[in-house]
Scaffold this motif. Sequence first.
Motif, PDB file in Angstrom:
ATOM      1  N   ALA A  72       1.712  -1.692  10.359  1.00 38.87           N
ATOM      2  CA  ALA A  72       1.295  -0.699   9.397  1.00 38.87           C
ATOM      3  C   ALA A  72       2.081   0.754   9.481  1.00 38.87           C
ATOM      4  O   ALA A  72       2.576   0.989  10.610  1.00 38.87           O
ATOM      5  CB  ALA A  72      -0.257  -0.592   9.431  1.00 38.87           C
TER       6      ALA A  72
ATOM      7  N   SER B 164      -3.089   1.959   3.341  1.00 39.54           N
ATOM      8  CA  SER B 164      -2.984   0.946   4.270  1.00 39.54           C
ATOM      9  C   SER B 164      -4.495   0.801   4.641  1.00 39.54           C
ATOM     10  O   SER B 164      -4.759  -0.141   5.510  1.00 39.54           O
ATOM     11  CB  SER B 164      -2.165   1.434   5.284  1.00 39.54           C
ATOM     12  OG  SER B 164      -2.324   2.543   5.738  1.00 39.54           O
TER      13      SER B 164
ATOM     14  N   THR C  51       1.350   4.670   7.527  1.00 41.03           N
ATOM     15  CA  THR C  51       0.406   5.253   6.837  1.00 41.03           C
ATOM     16  C   THR C  51       0.918   6.795   6.738  1.00 41.03           C
ATOM     17  O   THR C  51       1.868   7.200   7.349  1.00 41.03           O
ATOM     18  CB  THR C  51      -1.110   5.271   7.296  1.00 41.03           C
ATOM     19  OG1 THR C  51      -1.992   5.644   6.214  1.00 41.03           O
ATOM     20  CG2 THR C  51      -1.219   6.025   8.381  1.00 41.03           C
TER      21      THR C  51
ATOM     22  N   CYS D  10       3.860  -1.542   3.436  1.00 39.82           N
ATOM     23  CA  CYS D  10       3.322  -0.492   3.609  1.00 39.82           C
ATOM     24  C   CYS D  10       4.151   0.697   3.380  1.00 39.82           C
ATOM     25  O   CYS D  10       5.368   0.701   3.795  1.00 39.82           O
ATOM     26  CB  CYS D  10       2.619  -0.142   4.942  1.00 39.82           C
ATOM     27  SG  CYS D  10       1.219  -1.286   5.189  1.00 39.82           S
TER      28      CYS D  10
ATOM     29  N   SER E 108       0.828  -0.965   0.035  1.00 39.74           N
ATOM     30  CA  SER E 108       0.031   0.038  -0.033  1.00 39.74           C
ATOM     31  C   SER E 108       0.814   1.219   0.020  1.00 39.74           C
ATOM     32  O   SER E 108       1.998   1.057   0.523  1.00 39.74           O
ATOM     33  CB  SER E 108      -0.854   0.053   1.294  1.00 39.74           C
ATOM     34  OG  SER E 108      -0.228   0.226   2.595  1.00 39.74           O
TER      35      SER E 108
ATOM     36  N   MET F 147      -4.369  -6.827   7.627  1.00 41.68           N
ATOM     37  CA  MET F 147      -3.342  -6.077   8.515  1.00 41.68           C
ATOM     38  C   MET F 147      -3.383  -6.747  10.006  1.00 41.68           C
ATOM     39  O   MET F 147      -2.584  -6.263  10.814  1.00 41.68           O
ATOM     40  CB  MET F 147      -3.452  -4.696   8.560  1.00 41.68           C
ATOM     41  CG  MET F 147      -3.424  -3.816   7.339  1.00 41.68           C
ATOM     42  SD  MET F 147      -1.572  -4.238   6.479  1.00 41.68           S
ATOM     43  CE  MET F 147      -0.632  -3.188   7.772  1.00 41.68           C
TER      44      MET F 147
END
Length: 334
Positions: free
Chosen positions: A136, A122, A138, A169, A117, A131
């Motif tokens: 993660a 994400s 972002t 990510c 992503s 996930m």
Amino acid sequence: MFRVAIVALPRCHASGVHGILDFFTVANYCGAPPSGTDESLFDCQVVTVDDQPVRGYSGALVTPTIARNDFQADLIVVGSSVEAAIGAEYLDRALAPAKPIHGWLLDAKARGAVIASVCTGSFVLAEAGLMDDAVATTHWRAAPMFRDRYPDIRLDENQLVVDNGQIICAGGATAFVDLCLYLVERFASPSVALACSKMLVMDGRRQEQTPYMAFYSTKAHQDEAIRKAQGWLEAHYAEPVTIDEVASVAGLGTRTFKRRFKEATGETPISYLQHLRIEAAKHLLESSREQTARIIWSVGYEDASSFRRLFKRTAGCTMEQYRKRFSYVSPAAA
């Protein structure tokens, strides 16, 4: 040949979609065998949810290059939705168009494909249930919304690229460049990734998005007393401040004030004050050539060493490094 599908969603970051496509095209050029055969490293295609063109956030049209179900990708890259980084009120609208591909993404993971992503992409991976056991990252501005929506997913917004093996990510919107460098290095070779960075005249992959973060005070709550305290802190951050004093402004007892402030803003009063002072220091570093010691004093700190440690821990770099990177005032002009 490694097959790459870039998912373009409605109101996406259109230049990111096209940028990933261009990057893998450059990788094919840089990684071409000496014999000059037509064999490419990557077959990179743009797909959409319903195989129809979509409008990016800028209004630019993004056209799919292949039907989604006709292309079995080894790597799927889900682009960002700009609105997801703007505010929680847009989040459901931003994520709704991706619901039809949740099953497709889960099936791709089950057969061994890598899912990546970019930026708020994400959120799409999290919504699809990809996930749950991953870390993660972002866009830094969307991090509070990510935590609120997915409290059980570990988020490290300081990082630009997080590799969980099958789930990858990348941070902010232009981190697609850092992601592409990483992917080319992983799925082709470090030498091809280096050749791409030279061909595109760009530095090697960045590690963190911490220096780019800015503090946005949260006032979308219903606690008027705390909102009043926030306004007072924003006007008096450079002065000597005690928590008892701010609690008095809010008309609350100190213990009640601390509890309600944390509930309303997600920050303690002290951390909120520190963020205000750091943002003020950043502004002065960007817009002036004032000595760093004077900047520290002007934002309300007397202990320069303490503030320097706080600044580096928060911004990911020293005050001098921050000025070198972000200042828009030349020494001659100053």
